[in-house]
Design a protein around this motif. Structure first.
Motif, PDB file in Angstrom:
ATOM      1  N   THR A  11       0.840  -1.205   0.000  1.00 52.62           N
ATOM      2  CA  THR A  11       0.000   0.000   0.000  1.00 52.62           C
ATOM      3  C   THR A  11       0.870   1.248   0.000  1.00 52.62           C
ATOM      4  OG1 THR A  11      -1.716  -1.163   1.254  1.00 52.62           O
ATOM      5  CG2 THR A  11      -1.835   1.237   1.204  1.00 52.62           C
ATOM      6  N   LYS A  13       1.732   4.603   1.210  1.00 54.76           N
ATOM      7  CA  LYS A  13       1.409   5.339   2.432  1.00 54.76           C
ATOM      8  C   LYS A  13       1.820   6.802   2.361  1.00 54.76           C
ATOM      9  CE  LYS A  13      -0.711   2.354   5.009  1.00 54.76           C
ATOM     10  NZ  LYS A  13      -2.119   2.590   5.386  1.00 54.76           N
ATOM     11  N   GLU A  44      -2.767   5.438  -0.404  1.00 55.75           N
ATOM     12  CA  GLU A  44      -3.659   4.323  -0.085  1.00 55.75           C
ATOM     13  C   GLU A  44      -3.939   3.409  -1.276  1.00 55.75           C
ATOM     14  OE1 GLU A  44      -4.288   3.587   2.993  1.00 55.75           O
ATOM     15  OE2 GLU A  44      -3.280   5.433   3.615  1.00 55.75           O
TER      16      GLU A  44
END
Length: 278
Positions: A11, A13, A44
Motif C-alpha cells: 500500500t 502510504k 492508499e
C-alpha cells in the motif's frame, strides 16, 4: 518479512523526494523510486510490487514486470561477463549475477554478451542472485514430432553432451555424437528431434548425410593439414579417440575417411594416415 525476489501486495502510504513509501501487512516499509513506478499512484493505492535489493543491500520495490523471480523461471539477457560470473538483465535497477560457481571452469564455455540464459532467482545475503534452472523448476508439455526442427538454448555442457531448452522451456538433450563444432552456454542452435520421451527428449544437430559427410571430410583434412600431413588415426582407431580428437562419431569418421581415400586425398598404413599433396 518482505523477501527479495518476490511480488507483494503493498500500500502506498506516503511520498518522499525520492519515491513512494510502500507498506506491507506487518507495517514493513520499502521505498519505490519514482522511476520504478509504472504510473502515478495516489495515497492508499494498493500496488503489486516486486522486491529487490539495491547496491547497498537495501530492499527496494518496482511495479515493472520482471522476467525471473524466486519461484518463476525467466530468460535473461547477458549484459556483462566478469571474472566472478555473468551479469543478467532482470529489468530492475540492479543487474543479477550468475556466479562463476555455476559456470564451467573453461571460460570459453561461458555465456557471451547478448546471449540469453534460463535462470531462477535466489535471495542470498541481501542480494538477488541467479542460478541455472533444473527440470524440477519447470512444468512443460511435450508436443514434438520426430525429426521436427526446433530452436534451443544451451543451458549446460557436460561430458555426455548438451542440456538445452526450447523457448517454451521444454528440455532437450543432445549427445556428443550428434554435435558439430564447439558450443557455449546461452548459445542458440537448431536441432532436430530424434527421440521423444516423457522424461527427456533427444535431438541431433547433424545435417543431412551428404552435407554432413562433406563437413566431416573437412574436419579430417584440417586435422592433417595442421599435423604436418600425418596423423596417428585410421579407420581402425577407437571410438573414444576419434570423438576426443575430431568431435564426431566413429561411424561418421569412417564414412568420411573412406570417401577421402576413394577420392585419392589420403593414404594410410597400419598406424598412420597421410595427406596427399594438394
Amino acid at each position: 518479512m518482505l523477501e527479495g525476489g518476490k511480488y507483494y501486495k503493498l500500500t502506498v502510504k506516503r511520498k518522499t523526494d525520492l519515491g513512494y513509501m510502500l507498506y506491507g501487512k506487518e507495517d514493513e516499509e520499502v521505498l519505490m523510486f519514482y522511476k520504478e513506478a509504472t504510473k502515478e499512484f495516489a495515497l492508499e493505492n494498493n500496488v503489486n510490487a516486486f522486491i529487490y535489493y539495491d547496491k547497498q543491500g537495501r530492499l527496494c520495490a518496482t511495479t515493472k514486470e520482471v522476467l525471473a523471480t524466486t519461484n518463476k523461471v525467466g530468460l535473461l539477457k547477458v549484459l556483462a561477463v566478469m571474472d566472478n560470473g555473468v551479469y543478467l538483465d532482470n529489468l530492475t535497477a540492479k543487474d543479477v549475477l550468475l556466479s562463476s560457481d555455476y559456470l564451467p571452469k573453461n571460460h570459453d564455455l561461458w555465456p557471451q554478451v547478448g546471449d540469453q540464459v534460463f535462470v531462477i532467482l535466489k535471495d542470498k545475503k541481501k542480494s538477488l542472485v541467479a542460478r541455472p534452472i533444473k527440470k524440477t523448476d519447470i512444468k512443460y508439455e511435450v508436443d514434438f514430432i520426430l525429426n521436427e526442427v526446433v530452436e534451443v538454448i544451451v543451458e549446460e555442457i557436460n561430458d555426455k553432451g548438451l542440456m538445452t531448452y526450447t523457448l517454451n522451456k521444454v528440455p532437450v538433450f543432445i549427445p556428443n555424437i550428434f554435435l558439430r563444432g564447439k558450443y557455449h552456454i546461452g548459445q542458440k542452435i537448431n536441432c532436430h528431434i530424434t527421440k521423444i520421451d516423457a522424461n527427456i527428449n533427444y535431438a541431433s544437430v547433424t545435417e543431412n548425410k551428404e552435407k554432413q559427410m562433406l563437413d566431416d571430410e573437412e574436419i579430417i583434412l584440417n586435422y592433417l593439414r595442421n599435423s604436418k600431413k600425418k596423423m596417428p588415426f585410421t579407420a581402425k582407431s577407437s571410438s573414444a579417440s576419434i570423438l576426443q580428437n575430431f568431435k564426431i562419431s566413429r561411424k561418421a569418421f569412417k564414412r568420411a575417411y573412406g570417401k577421402l581415400y576413394k577420392d585419392g586425398k589420403i593414404y594410410f598404413d597400419e598406424e598412420y594416415t597421410y595427406l596427399k599433396e594438394e
